[in-house]
Write a protein that holds these residues in place. Structure first.
Motif, short mmCIF file in Angstrom:
data_model
loop_
_atom_site.label_atom_id
_atom_site.label_comp_id
_atom_site.label_asym_id
_atom_site.label_seq_id
_atom_site.Cartn_x
_atom_site.Cartn_y
_atom_site.Cartn_z
N UNK A 132 49.56 0.50 55.53
CA UNK A 132 48.46 1.26 55.28
C UNK A 132 49.01 2.65 54.73
N UNK A 133 48.11 3.14 53.78
CA UNK A 133 48.51 4.59 53.27
C UNK A 133 47.49 5.65 53.93
N UNK A 134 47.99 6.60 54.40
CA UNK A 134 47.07 7.66 55.02
C UNK A 134 46.38 8.37 53.86
N UNK A 135 45.27 8.73 53.94
CA UNK A 135 44.63 9.38 53.29
C UNK A 135 45.36 11.00 52.79
N UNK A 136 46.43 11.46 53.28
CA UNK A 136 47.17 12.57 53.10
C UNK A 136 48.05 12.12 51.84
N UNK A 190 42.21 -3.94 63.09
CA UNK A 190 42.00 -3.03 63.96
C UNK A 190 42.88 -2.13 64.00
N UNK A 191 44.22 -2.55 64.21
CA UNK A 191 45.68 -1.61 64.20
C UNK A 191 45.62 -0.90 62.81
N UNK A 192 45.33 -1.59 61.76
CA UNK A 192 45.61 -0.91 60.41
C UNK A 192 44.40 -0.02 60.44
N UNK A 193 43.31 -0.17 60.99
CA UNK A 193 42.22 1.11 60.82
C UNK A 193 42.51 2.32 61.63
N UNK A 194 43.27 2.24 62.71
CA UNK A 194 43.60 3.28 63.41
C UNK A 194 44.69 3.87 63.18
N UNK A 198 41.89 6.98 58.09
CA UNK A 198 40.70 7.30 57.37
C UNK A 198 39.57 7.21 58.46
N UNK A 199 38.83 8.53 58.45
CA UNK A 199 37.92 8.54 59.33
C UNK A 199 36.71 7.25 59.19
N UNK A 200 36.47 6.92 57.95
CA UNK A 200 35.35 5.79 57.99
C UNK A 200 36.00 4.47 58.64
N UNK A 201 37.22 4.40 58.23
CA UNK A 201 37.88 3.08 58.97
C UNK A 201 38.02 3.04 60.33
N UNK A 226 41.05 14.75 61.83
CA UNK A 226 41.53 13.98 60.33
C UNK A 226 42.77 13.45 60.60
N UNK A 227 43.26 12.86 61.81
CA UNK A 227 44.49 12.48 61.68
C UNK A 227 44.61 10.97 62.21
N UNK A 228 45.59 10.05 61.89
CA UNK A 228 45.69 8.79 62.40
C UNK A 228 45.94 8.83 64.21
N UNK A 229 45.57 7.60 64.72
CA UNK A 229 45.87 7.63 66.12
C UNK A 229 47.54 7.36 66.25
N UNK A 230 47.84 7.76 67.17
CA UNK A 230 49.50 7.85 67.40
C UNK A 230 49.79 6.19 67.59
N UNK A 231 51.34 5.89 66.77
CA UNK A 231 51.48 4.47 67.31
C UNK A 231 51.38 4.07 68.51
N UNK A 232 51.89 4.93 69.60
CA UNK A 232 51.55 4.49 70.97
C UNK A 232 50.27 4.32 71.45
#
Length: 350
Positions: A132-136, A190-194, A198-201, A226-232
Motif C-alpha cells: 500500500x502506497x501512502x498518498x504522500x 480492511x487492513x490495507x484501507x487503514x 487515503x481518506x476515501x479508502x 490526513x494520516x494513516x491509522x497506526x500499525x498498532x
C-alpha cells in the motif's frame, strides 16, 4: 411436526456446533508456533503452511453433524403415522445409506475447511506482494516500494494469519485461519484501507457492517489528520473485524450443516419405510417457508411447492434441493446460508 417445531429443534442444536467450530480453530492456531508460520511464509511454502494449519479431524463438529442427522430421524418418526400393515418400525442408523451419507458429509466438510485454510494463506501471502502506497509518496519513488514501511514482514503476516495473543485471555485471536477465502480477503482489504492513509479508502472501511464501531473514532481522527491509522491500532481494528467475521461464518456454517443433516435424517426415515414395504409413490413433501421478511425471495416463491419424495424442489434460479439446506444436487450458499425453511412429508395412499 409443524415447520415451527422443525426449526425450533434445529436452532437448538446450532450453538453447540458453532462453538465446536470455533474451538477447532483455537486448537489449530494454538498448536502452531509463530516461528514456524513465519519461516514458511518467508519461504513462500504454501503447502507447508496448509499442512501446519490444517483443520484436522474436526471430530467434535462432525459428531454434532451426526447428532443432528439422528435427531431429524427421531423427531420425524414421532411425527408421522406409520401404516400398521408395515409392522413395527425401527430406524437403523447403521445401515449402509446413513453411514454413507454421514461419511460423505464428513469428507465434504473437511475438504471445504482445508480449502478455506489454503485460501486464507493465499490472501495473507498475497498481501505481502501488494504494498500500500501512502498518498504522500511521490510517484517517481513508487519503484522503491519494497523499502516503504507498509510492506508486511513475514512476522507480521504470520500474526495476520494465526492471530495475536490477547492480553485478557492469553489466547490467540483475530487471525484469518478458519475463515473462507473471501472473508479472509475482507480482513486484508480492511487492513490495507487503514494503513494506506487515503481518506476515501478509510471511509470505505467505515462502511463495513461487521466492523467494531468502538474503533471508529480512531479512524475518523486519522481521516481528519490526513494520516494513516497506526500499525498498532490497525492490528487491533483488523483483528476485531476478523473475530466478528469468524463468528458470523461459524453461525452460518452451523446453521447450514445442522439444517442439512437434520433434513437428511428425516428423509432417510422414509427410505427405510419404503425398504420395509411402504409404496414410494405414496410419499410427498411440501416446501414451507417462514412467511416473514427474512425469507429470501427464491424460497418465498418455492413456498407451497409439493413434489414426490424422490423429486427435488426447484428454486426459481434453477437450483435443486431434496430438502431445505441440501447440497447434494449442487445448491450453493446462496440457497443454503441462513435458510429457515422446512419440508413437510405426507404419506397418502392412492
Amino acid at each position: 411436526m409443524t415447520p415451527a417445531q422443525i426449526i425450533q429443534a434445529i436452532e437448538g442444536m446450532e450453538p453447540a456446533m458453532q462453538q465446536a467450530y470455533l474451538a477447532q480453530i483455537k486448537l489449530v492456531v494454538g498448536a502452531a508456533t509463530v516461528a514456524d508460520v513465519e519461516r514458511l511464509i518467508n519461504e513462500e511454502d504454501e503447502n507447508g503452511l496448509a499442512a501446519l494449519l490444517s483443520m484436522g479431524a474436526m471430530a467434535a463438529f462432525l459428531e454434532l453433524v451426526r447428532n443432528a442427522y439422528l435427531a431429524g430421524a427421531k423427531l420425524e418418526i414421532k411425527a408421522i403415522a406409520i401404516p400398521k400393515d408395515l409392522g413395527r418400525f425401527e430406524f437403523d442408523a447403521r445401515k449402509p445409506e446413513p453411514e454413507q451419507w454421514l461419511a460423505a458429509k464428513a469428507e465434504e466438510i473437511r475438504r471445504e475447511a482445508d480449502v478455506n485454510v489454503r485460501e486464507a494463506i493465499r490472501a495473507v501471502m498475497g498481501s505481502r506482494r501488494r504494498v500500500v502506497i501512502p498518498p504522500t509518496v511521490q510517484p517517481e519513488l513508487q519503484v522503491e516500494i519494497g523499502a516503504t514501511p507498509l510492506t508486511r514482514s513475514p512476522r507480521q503476516a504470520a500474526l495476520d494469519l494465526v492471530g495475536r495473543v490477547s492480553a485478557q485471555t492469553g489466547a490467540r485471536s483475530g487471525g484469518v485461519v478458519g475463515l473462507p477465502g473471501n472473508y479472509a480477503q475482507f480482513v486484508i482489504n480492511a487492513r490495507e484501507q487503514l494503513l494506506g492513509g487515503n481518506p476515501d479508502e478509510m471511509r470505505k472501511y467505515l462502511q463495513r457492517i461487521r466492523r467494531d464501531r468502538r474503533f471508529d473514532g480512531i479512524v475518523n481522527r486519522a481521516i481528519a489528520a490526513g494520516k494513516p491509522v497506526s500499525r498498532a491500532d490497525v492490528d487491533k481494528i483488523a483483528g476485531r473485524y476478523a473475530e466478528r467475521l469468524m463468528k458470523t461464518y461459524a453461525e452460518m456454517l452451523s446453521k447450514a450443516e445442522t439444517l442439512e443433516s437434520f433434513g437428511a435424517g428425516r428423509d432417510q426415515v422414509y427410505e427405510q419405510l419404503i425398504n420395509q414395504g411402504l409404496n414410494r409413490d405414496w410419499v410427498t413433501k411440501t416446501w414451507r417457508d417462514r412467511g416473514d421478511k427474512k425469507v429470501r425471495h427464491t424460497h418465498s416463491v418455492m413456498g407451497g411447492q409439493e413434489v414426490q419424495k424422490d423429486q427435488p424442489f426447484q428454486s426459481p434460479n434453477g437450483a435443486l434441493l431434496r430438502y431445505p439446506g441440501d447440497s447434494s444436487l449442487g445448491a450453493g450458499w446462496s440457497e443454503r446460508a441462513n435458510c429457515r425453511c422446512s419440508a413437510i412429508y405426507k404419506i397418502r395412499r392412492k
